[in-house]
Design an enzyme around this catalytic site. Structure first.
Site, mmCIF file in Angstrom:
data_model
loop_
_atom_site.group_PDB
_atom_site.id
_atom_site.type_symbol
_atom_site.label_atom_id
_atom_site.label_comp_id
_atom_site.label_asym_id
_atom_site.label_seq_id
_atom_site.Cartn_x
_atom_site.Cartn_y
_atom_site.Cartn_z
ATOM 1 N N ASP A 1 0.864 -1.170 0.000
ATOM 2 C CA ASP A 1 0.000 0.000 0.000
ATOM 3 C C ASP A 1 0.914 1.238 0.000
ATOM 4 O O ASP A 1 2.102 1.141 0.317
ATOM 5 C CB ASP A 1 -0.870 -0.043 1.261
ATOM 6 C CG ASP A 1 -1.635 1.235 1.469
ATOM 7 O OD1 ASP A 1 -2.304 1.680 0.519
ATOM 8 O OD2 ASP A 1 -1.562 1.790 2.589
ATOM 9 N N ASP B 1 -0.273 5.142 0.797
ATOM 10 C CA ASP B 1 -0.549 6.160 1.828
ATOM 11 C C ASP B 1 -0.596 5.535 3.215
ATOM 12 O O ASP B 1 -1.383 4.620 3.469
ATOM 13 C CB ASP B 1 -1.873 6.870 1.535
ATOM 14 C CG ASP B 1 -1.773 7.686 0.271
ATOM 15 O OD1 ASP B 1 -0.931 8.597 0.236
ATOM 16 O OD2 ASP B 1 -2.506 7.402 -0.691
ATOM 17 N N GLY C 1 -10.215 7.338 -1.323
ATOM 18 C CA GLY C 1 -10.275 8.141 -2.550
ATOM 19 C C GLY C 1 -10.467 9.605 -2.188
ATOM 20 O O GLY C 1 -11.423 9.964 -1.481
ATOM 21 N N ARG D 1 -13.809 11.345 -0.882
ATOM 22 C CA ARG D 1 -13.751 11.931 0.469
ATOM 23 C C ARG D 1 -14.337 13.335 0.451
ATOM 24 O O ARG D 1 -15.107 13.723 1.323
ATOM 25 C CB ARG D 1 -12.273 11.948 0.889
ATOM 26 C CG ARG D 1 -12.003 12.343 2.311
ATOM 27 C CD ARG D 1 -10.533 12.043 2.622
ATOM 28 N NE ARG D 1 -10.237 10.641 2.429
ATOM 29 C CZ ARG D 1 -9.101 10.158 1.910
ATOM 30 N NH1 ARG D 1 -8.129 10.985 1.540
ATOM 31 N NH2 ARG D 1 -8.926 8.862 1.760
ATOM 32 N N LYS E 1 -5.424 19.691 -5.815
ATOM 33 C CA LYS E 1 -4.826 19.035 -4.631
ATOM 34 C C LYS E 1 -3.679 18.124 -5.057
ATOM 35 O O LYS E 1 -2.613 18.131 -4.443
ATOM 36 C CB LYS E 1 -5.908 18.242 -3.892
ATOM 37 C CG LYS E 1 -5.462 17.573 -2.611
ATOM 38 C CD LYS E 1 -4.738 16.257 -2.769
ATOM 39 C CE LYS E 1 -5.604 15.082 -3.105
ATOM 40 N NZ LYS E 1 -4.833 13.813 -3.160
ATOM 41 N N THR F 1 -4.793 5.314 -4.314
ATOM 42 C CA THR F 1 -4.359 6.684 -4.623
ATOM 43 C C THR F 1 -4.199 6.880 -6.128
ATOM 44 O O THR F 1 -3.889 5.938 -6.850
ATOM 45 C CB THR F 1 -2.998 6.927 -3.938
ATOM 46 O OG1 THR F 1 -3.172 6.748 -2.558
ATOM 47 C CG2 THR F 1 -2.467 8.309 -4.202
ATOM 48 N N SER F 2 -4.355 8.118 -6.567
ATOM 49 C CA SER F 2 -4.138 8.442 -7.977
ATOM 50 C C SER F 2 -2.698 8.119 -8.386
ATOM 51 O O SER F 2 -1.760 8.291 -7.602
ATOM 52 C CB SER F 2 -4.363 9.933 -8.223
ATOM 53 O OG SER F 2 -5.527 10.370 -7.597
ATOM 54 N N ASN G 1 0.046 10.677 -7.773
ATOM 55 C CA ASN G 1 0.569 10.807 -6.409
ATOM 56 C C ASN G 1 1.615 9.736 -6.110
ATOM 57 O O ASN G 1 2.589 9.990 -5.404
ATOM 58 C CB ASN G 1 -0.573 10.720 -5.395
ATOM 59 C CG ASN G 1 -1.570 11.841 -5.568
ATOM 60 O OD1 ASN G 1 -1.212 12.912 -6.046
ATOM 61 N ND2 ASN G 1 -2.815 11.593 -5.210
ATOM 62 N N ASP H 1 -1.655 -0.245 6.251
ATOM 63 C CA ASP H 1 -1.588 0.525 7.499
ATOM 64 C C ASP H 1 -2.950 0.738 8.141
ATOM 65 O O ASP H 1 -3.019 1.325 9.214
ATOM 66 C CB ASP H 1 -0.987 1.909 7.228
ATOM 67 C CG ASP H 1 -1.933 2.770 6.397
ATOM 68 O OD1 ASP H 1 -2.240 2.369 5.251
ATOM 69 O OD2 ASP H 1 -2.405 3.804 6.904
HETATM 70 C C1 XBP Z 1 -5.399 6.081 0.237
HETATM 71 C C2 XBP Z 1 -6.525 6.908 -0.119
HETATM 72 C C3 XBP Z 1 -6.306 8.028 -1.029
HETATM 73 C C4 XBP Z 1 -5.468 9.152 -0.476
HETATM 74 C C5 XBP Z 1 -5.525 10.351 -1.386
HETATM 75 O O1 XBP Z 1 -5.842 4.818 0.711
HETATM 76 O O2 XBP Z 1 -7.644 6.676 0.302
HETATM 77 O O3 XBP Z 1 -7.554 8.540 -1.348
HETATM 78 O O4 XBP Z 1 -5.975 9.548 0.773
HETATM 79 O O5 XBP Z 1 -5.242 10.028 -2.700
HETATM 80 P P1 XBP Z 1 -4.871 3.570 0.674
HETATM 81 P P2 XBP Z 1 -6.189 10.511 -3.912
HETATM 82 O O6 XBP Z 1 -3.695 3.919 1.553
HETATM 83 O O7 XBP Z 1 -5.677 2.458 1.296
HETATM 84 O O8 XBP Z 1 -4.506 3.289 -0.727
HETATM 85 O O9 XBP Z 1 -6.554 11.924 -3.657
HETATM 86 O O10 XBP Z 1 -5.320 10.327 -5.122
HETATM 87 O O11 XBP Z 1 -7.387 9.615 -3.901
HETATM 88 MG MG MG Z 2 -3.007 3.151 3.414
#
Ligand code: XBP
Ligand code: MG
Length: 257
Positions: A8, A10, A51, A55, A84, A123-124, A127, A182
């Protein structure tokens, strides 16, 4: 046998949420003249929605000043989210967000021992690119056999689709891989895809209950504080042998704080 480690992003590779995505969202609100700001605690609540765009739409649903028409609401969410992500890339490129301790040595160990690396995130892609280029260099992608991002799936975690996609690309059975997550949502995604999972709790998920994973701990930087305890004692960092041991035992745990 453990053949692949699926990461993962983030919260797992780096603590990106509080000081990265949240700050970038607030800067985007400001730049676009939107009067909303997310403090650390509100952002923690909003993290239950995976996402960034999703969110934001969830937050708008409870704001009387958000656009009433759905099309306008979606357009605003898209504009804020695009900005963002640009601002997040700047924060990450400035070096403000470190990799979590223990991540780099484990990545290197996998490379040395021929364990396949993958990224599985909601995540995108932009990023992921920004974060990994900043820390591993422009050619980072060569180290990863699969990189599944938010754009690649119809459903984001906790849905298992991202893991299912990575397994299909790697042509691996679920129990030949190990997920590193996490959060409870990430752990659910892995579990629903039948991929064994270890959880390195991030700041926002320090107290959450985590169910049905092979190990839970405070981070890769220390063997102390993990459940089940690392077989080779509590001193030193978590390494590939610890992960392989938890993976082979498949002793599922549920952990509160
Ligand atoms: C990460 C997310 C993402 C980030 C932001 O979850 O939920 O939405 O917060 O990224 P995980 P974006 O760690 O489970 O992958 O704005 O690109 O969505
Ligand atoms: Mg995560």
């Amino acid at each position: 046998m453990l053949k692949a480690l699926l990461w993962d992003v983030d919260g797992t590779l780096a603590e990106t949420e509080r000081d990265g995505h949240r700050v970038a969202f607030n800067r985007a609100f400001e730049a676009l003249g939107v009067p909303w700001r997310w403090d650390e605690s509100r952002y923690g609540e909003l993290l239950r929605i995976t996402g960034g765009r999703e969110r934001l739409l969830h937050d708008m649903a409870s704001r009387s000043e958000a656009p009433v028409l759905l099309d306008e609401r979606l357009a605003l969410a898209r504009r804020v989210h695009e900005m963002k992500n640009r601002l997040y890339a700047e924060i990450v490129a400035s070096g403000a967000i470190a990799l979590r301790e223990g991540v780099r040595p484990l990545l290197e160990q996998c490379g040395e021992r021929g364990v396949i690396l993958g990224i599985v995130t909601t995540t995108s892609r932009a990023n992921v690119q920004a974060l990994l280029a900043a820390h591993l260099g422009a050619g980072w992608q060569a180290a990863f056999a699969t990189v599944v991002c938010g754009e690649d799936t119809a459903q984001k975690k906790p849905h298992p689709e991202a893991y299912q996609r990575a397994l299909a690309q790697l042509q691996l059975a679920p129990n030949e891989a190990l997920a590193i997550e996490d959060s409870p949502g990430g752990a659910t995604a892995a579990r629903e895809a039948h991929v064994p999972c270890v959880v390195t709790r991030s700041a926002y998920f320090a107290d959450d209950t985590i169910d049905g994973v092979v190990a839970v701990g405070p981070g890769l930087h220390q063997r102390a504080g993990w459940r089940p305890a690392a077989a080779r004692g509590a001193s030193g960092p978590v390494d590939l042998d610890d992960l392989a041991d938890w993976h082979s035992r498949m002793d599922l745990v549920s952990c509160g704080a």
